[in-house]
Design a protein around this motif. Structure first.
Motif: not given
Length: 415
Positions: A198-207, A219-236
């Motif tokens: 759910n977090y790996l897909a966020v940089p692909l979507s931002i790009a 393509h990934v998950v309905g909880a969009v805010d959670g995916a974005i927050d987690g991607a930031a949490f992981l430093g992506l």
């Protein structure tokens, strides 16, 4: 001297925290010492529940040769500092509070204590009832570069002496407070989803040149805010005003996606097949799983956990329970362990920690004592990345005595 006659140290500290670390500042973090989590203060006086609530969370953080009453990280307003703060990193701030006691208000001792912390902190203050602070106290503080805060009966703060920010290296234990104040700390910004895809897909979507929220939801998950927050949490990714930008790690995820697939559309489409899958990610998508392992390992807490689990394995404890892991970690990294595993609510840390910061094992045996982003979401991601043998559990369903934390691939003693 009326103010000095009634303001005890917990009250002084609570008022000081409210001013220097307001609740609406999401980019700061602060803890009060565990002595203030106890029921009673000097002369067997009870610490009011409201005061303890304002001081929470609690931890026992060593800075210099002792344990400050308050340790936090925040960009302070100019009114508190002698010179404007240079650089973007917020300072590590320590506060020693003094209040009414049987021997009066010993402000001079507070100044000396605060000065001792400057060997490892960036800014140090002494806070005390305004009427108890003498001209001699202020002169000593000015000579030692210690700020002085006067607290009146109503809780207002007057800055009597403003300190300079010094560039000392943060102490090992205090790095846990910096960690909590960062974008990767486990306080407010945390993992709400327990699968790394759910977090790996966020940089692909931002790009991508299309709307990233729509792409994630499709393509990934309905909880969009959670995916974005987690991607930031992981430093992506990093938030830049209303938009997001890729970090260097996030750019590497995009490069990997384009190496594995013809374009970003194809890369995102591949994520659809993994929706709602409970199988280990490393098994169903080995190459993406290896990338997930690299990303999750870059998260600061992962290396600490893996290192200590390997040491426990070397010492004959190959499959420790959560209780055993936390007790072990606390012996090596006490502040970090409390911040990573124990919930910050007053009742949890008040029961789990003694006034000198030691752990009470019975409280560790209660699932509700634990921080969900660590024992559920982070552990689940470490499972999917092939680092741990078992996935995580929600605190409500957690038996810490039976919850296993073991490495999938521990190294032999002869490595």
């Amino acid at each position: 001297m009326a103010a000095a006659a009634s303001l005890t140290e917990p009250h002084v500290l609570a008022h000081t925290k409210s001013h220097l670390f307001p609740d609406d500042d999401s980019e700061s973090y602060v803890v009060a010492d565990t002595q203030f989590a106890q029921d009673r203060w000097i002369e067997d006086r009870r610490i009011a529940a409201g005061v303890k609530s304002r001081l929470a969370p609690f931890n026992h953080v060593r800075v210099g040769s002792g344990y400050p009453d308050l340790v936090g990280v925040r960009k302070l307003e100019a009114e508190y500092l002698a010179v404007e703060r240079l650089g973007e990193e917020p300072p590590l701030v320590v506060i020693e509070a003094k209040g009414r006691g049987s021997g009066g208000v010993d402000v001079e001792r507070g100044v000396i204590q605060a000065y001792d912390r400057l060997g490892e902190a960036n800014v140090a203050f002494v806070s005390a009832p305004a009427g108890a602070i003498s001209a001699t106290d202020r002169t000593l503080a000015r000579q030692l570069n210690v700020g002085v805060l006067g607290v009146d009966e109503g809780g207002s703060i007057t800055v009597l002496e403003r300190p300079r920010v010094v560039g000392n290296r943060t102490a090992k234990e205090a790095t846990a407070i910096r960690f909590q104040a960062s974008a990767q700390g486990v306080v407010d910004r945390n993992f709400s989803l327990n699968h790394p895809k759910n977090y790996l897909a966020v940089p692909l979507s931002i790009a991508h040149d299309r709307d990233h929220r729509e792409l994630i939801e499709t393509h990934v998950v309905g909880a969009v805010d959670g995916a974005i927050d987690g991607a930031a949490f992981l430093g992506l990714i990093e938030e830049r005003g209303p938009d997001y930008r890729l970090t260097s790690l996030g750019e590497e995820v995009v490069r990997f996606g384009l190496r594995e697939h013809p374009d970003l559309d194809a890369a995102l489409a591949a994520f659809e097949q993994w929706q709602r899958s409970r199988k280990r990610f490393l098994d169903v998508a080995p190459r993406w799983g290896q990338l997930a392992r690299r990303v999750v390992f870059a998260y600061p807490a992962t290396e600490l956990l893996v290192t200590e689990l390997q040491t426990m394995h070397d010492d004959g404890l190959a499959s420790p329970s959560l209780v055993e892991l936390v007790e072990w970690l606390h012996g090596q990294h006490p502040t970090f362990t409390v911040e990573l595993f124990l919930r910050g609510e007053t009742d949890v840390r008040e029961r789990a920690l003694t006034d000198d910061g030691r752990l009470r094992t019975p409280v560790l045996e209660e699932g509700a004592s634990y921080h969900s982003p660590t024992v559920f979401q982070l552990k689940a991601m470490l499972f999917h990345a092939g680092i741990l043998t078992e996935r995580g559990s929600e605190p409500a369903n957690l038996d810490p005595r039976a919850d296993e934390w073991a490495l999938c691939e521990p190294l032999s003693r002869g490595r």
